[in-house]
Scaffold this motif. Structure first.
Motif, mmCIF file in Angstrom:
data_model
loop_
_atom_site.group_PDB
_atom_site.id
_atom_site.type_symbol
_atom_site.label_atom_id
_atom_site.label_comp_id
_atom_site.label_asym_id
_atom_site.label_seq_id
_atom_site.Cartn_x
_atom_site.Cartn_y
_atom_site.Cartn_z
ATOM 1 N N ILE A 104 6.507 86.353 39.491
ATOM 2 C CA ILE A 104 6.911 85.572 40.664
ATOM 3 C C ILE A 104 6.739 86.515 41.843
ATOM 4 C CG2 ILE A 104 8.840 84.418 41.809
ATOM 5 C CD1 ILE A 104 9.707 83.518 39.025
ATOM 6 N N GLY A 111 15.078 85.547 40.869
ATOM 7 C CA GLY A 111 16.476 85.421 40.447
ATOM 8 C C GLY A 111 17.095 84.069 40.735
ATOM 9 N N GLY A 113 16.127 81.212 38.879
ATOM 10 C CA GLY A 113 15.901 80.332 37.733
ATOM 11 C C GLY A 113 14.453 79.920 37.534
ATOM 12 N N GLY A 115 11.789 81.759 36.898
ATOM 13 C CA GLY A 115 11.136 82.452 35.788
ATOM 14 C C GLY A 115 11.485 81.815 34.448
ATOM 15 N N THR A 116 12.751 81.489 34.283
ATOM 16 C CA THR A 116 13.187 80.863 33.031
ATOM 17 C C THR A 116 12.476 79.517 32.844
ATOM 18 O OG1 THR A 116 15.354 81.869 33.408
ATOM 19 C CG2 THR A 116 15.227 80.154 31.719
ATOM 20 N N ASN A 143 13.366 96.338 33.164
ATOM 21 C CA ASN A 143 13.186 94.999 33.723
ATOM 22 C C ASN A 143 14.271 94.044 33.209
ATOM 23 O OD1 ASN A 143 12.220 92.689 34.906
ATOM 24 N ND2 ASN A 143 10.080 93.171 34.476
ATOM 25 N N ARG A 148 16.357 89.363 30.253
ATOM 26 C CA ARG A 148 17.359 88.284 30.254
ATOM 27 C C ARG A 148 16.683 86.919 30.092
ATOM 28 N NH1 ARG A 148 21.101 86.043 28.585
ATOM 29 N NH2 ARG A 148 22.335 84.624 29.845
ATOM 30 N N LYS A 152 17.428 84.406 27.161
ATOM 31 C CA LYS A 152 17.969 83.057 27.451
ATOM 32 C C LYS A 152 17.178 81.973 26.730
ATOM 33 C CE LYS A 152 18.110 82.996 32.080
ATOM 34 N NZ LYS A 152 18.302 82.350 33.398
HETATM 35 C C1 LIG Z 1 10.897 88.629 35.508
HETATM 36 C C2 LIG Z 1 10.876 87.314 36.255
HETATM 37 C C3 LIG Z 1 9.676 86.488 35.830
HETATM 38 C C4 LIG Z 1 12.165 86.543 35.936
HETATM 39 O O1 LIG Z 1 12.171 85.361 36.677
HETATM 40 P P1 LIG Z 1 13.418 85.014 37.652
HETATM 41 O O2 LIG Z 1 13.165 83.678 38.223
HETATM 42 O O3 LIG Z 1 13.604 86.133 38.593
HETATM 43 O O4 LIG Z 1 14.607 84.988 36.603
HETATM 44 P P2 LIG Z 1 15.738 83.869 36.414
HETATM 45 O O5 LIG Z 1 16.409 83.639 37.723
HETATM 46 O O6 LIG Z 1 15.170 82.693 35.709
HETATM 47 O O7 LIG Z 1 16.715 84.610 35.395
HETATM 48 C C5 LIG Z 1 17.094 85.943 35.663
HETATM 49 C C6 LIG Z 1 18.275 86.289 34.778
HETATM 50 O O8 LIG Z 1 18.455 87.699 34.845
HETATM 51 C C7 LIG Z 1 19.750 87.974 35.321
HETATM 52 N N1 LIG Z 1 19.649 89.171 36.135
HETATM 53 C C8 LIG Z 1 19.157 89.319 37.370
HETATM 54 N N2 LIG Z 1 19.213 90.602 37.750
HETATM 55 C C9 LIG Z 1 19.772 91.259 36.710
HETATM 56 C C10 LIG Z 1 20.120 92.592 36.495
HETATM 57 N N3 LIG Z 1 19.883 93.528 37.421
HETATM 58 N N4 LIG Z 1 20.673 92.925 35.309
HETATM 59 C C11 LIG Z 1 20.895 91.994 34.359
HETATM 60 N N5 LIG Z 1 20.585 90.688 34.516
HETATM 61 C C12 LIG Z 1 20.016 90.340 35.685
HETATM 62 C C13 LIG Z 1 20.154 86.773 36.139
HETATM 63 O O9 LIG Z 1 21.558 86.691 36.260
HETATM 64 C C14 LIG Z 1 19.558 85.655 35.266
HETATM 65 O O10 LIG Z 1 20.344 85.420 34.104
HETATM 66 P P3 LIG Z 1 21.428 84.223 34.050
HETATM 67 O O11 LIG Z 1 20.681 82.954 34.262
HETATM 68 O O12 LIG Z 1 22.020 84.354 32.705
HETATM 69 O O13 LIG Z 1 22.395 84.477 35.166
HETATM 70 C C15 LIG Z 1 10.829 87.562 37.809
HETATM 71 O O14 LIG Z 1 12.015 88.206 38.215
HETATM 72 C C16 LIG Z 1 9.633 88.379 38.256
HETATM 73 O O15 LIG Z 1 8.543 87.863 38.388
HETATM 74 N N6 LIG Z 1 9.870 89.670 38.510
HETATM 75 C C17 LIG Z 1 8.884 90.561 39.103
HETATM 76 C C18 LIG Z 1 7.647 90.778 38.218
HETATM 77 C C19 LIG Z 1 7.997 91.008 36.781
HETATM 78 O O16 LIG Z 1 8.946 91.692 36.457
HETATM 79 N N7 LIG Z 1 7.170 90.418 35.883
HETATM 80 C C20 LIG Z 1 7.360 90.561 34.465
HETATM 81 C C21 LIG Z 1 6.670 91.775 33.977
HETATM 82 S S1 LIG Z 1 6.879 91.964 32.221
#
Ligand SMILES: CC(C)(COP(=O)(O)OP(=O)(O)OC[C@H]1O[C@@H](n2cnc3c(N)ncnc32)[C@H](O)[C@@H]1OP(=O)(O)O)[C@@H](O)C(=O)NCCC(=O)NCCS
Length: 189
Positions: A104, A111, A113, A115-116, A143, A148, A152
């Motif tokens: 994303i 953060g 939702g 990604g999920t 990461n 997470r 999930k």
């Molecule tokens: C990884 C990624 C796809 C996740 O998608 P997202 O939309 O950000 O994640 P979501 O909001 O669906 O879920 C994140 C979960 O992590 C949790 N979370 C967020 N930051 C956290 C942290 N520092 N420690 C622990 N949990 C964390 C959130 O609370 C949520 O869990 P919950 O629904 O139980 O509360 C997105 O963050 C992203 O693209 N990141 C940058 C690039 C990347 O990392 N790509 C993957 C490479 S392998």
């Protein structure tokens, strides 16, 4: 070739083929965004190329091929604003498995939702449009969000390559998560 064909969608998110108009977003993503800090930032990749080559790569990767099931899609929000991408790939040693990736790239959408939801849709799509028995993803121990999201959705941590790289003073493990078709279909998601 038809552009922007919707591959799978839900109320909040659309996974679709790329459009020419996504090119500017793609070039922007190559230059900025928190995502770059988390998706193996130590690897050499498209972000390091000059802008003209980034454009050529976008055309090659996103506009020139339409395999079934798709290798990559653009993630858009419900108003069709592009916010990132997903892909699938398959290394020879995992012949019965798709590996998937997600970024994303718009910081304001992290953060929340997306990604999920995207991974849930992408896994549904890939299981429903192929006969692969497993879907896996690899990430690193820094990461938290990716780990997470995988947990999930019920993916199981199946492998760990400990201490595989040092990044910004932290020793990182590489983690492998996986889900099989039978369990995916039987779990409510
Ligand atoms: C990884 C990624 C796809 C996740 O998608 P997202 O939309 O950000 O994640 P979501 O909001 O669906 O879920 C994140 C979960 O992590 C949790 N979370 C967020 N930051 C956290 C942290 N520092 N420690 C622990 N949990 C964390 C959130 O609370 C949520 O869990 P919950 O629904 O139980 O509360 C997105 O963050 C992203 O693209 N990141 C940058 C690039 C990347 O990392 N790509 C993957 C490479 S392998």
């Amino acid at each position: 070739m038809k552009e922007g064909n919707v591959i799978i969608s839900s109320e909040s998110v659309i996974l679709r083929d790329a459009k020419e108009s996504d090119l500017d977003n793609y070039v922007k993503w190559m230059n900025e965004g928190e995502w770059k800090e988390f998706d193996a930032p130590w690897e050499k990749r498209i972000t390091d190329l000059p802008e003209e080559e980034i454009k050529v790569r976008f055309i090659e990767l996103y506009l020139s091929e339409r395999e079934e099931p798709r290798r990559r899609v653009i993630i858009a929000d419900k108003n069709d604003v592009p916010i990132g991408w997903m892909n699938r790939y398959n290394k020879d040693k995992y012949e019965n498995t798709w590996l998937v990736g997600i970024d994303i790239c718009e910081d304001g959408y992290l953060g929340k939702g997306y990604g999920t939801e995207c991974l849930r849709l992408w896994m549904d799509y890939l299981f429903n449009n192929s006969n692969k028995e497993n879907i896996g993803l690899k990430t690193y121990s820094f990461n938290d969000r990716m780990m997470r999201v995988a947990e999930k959705l019920g993916l199981e941590q199946r492998g760990i390559e400990p201490d595989i790289i040092e990044w910004k003073g932290e020793r990182l493990d590489r983690l492998f998560y996986s889900m099989d078709r039978v369990r995916w279909n039987s779990q409510k998601h």
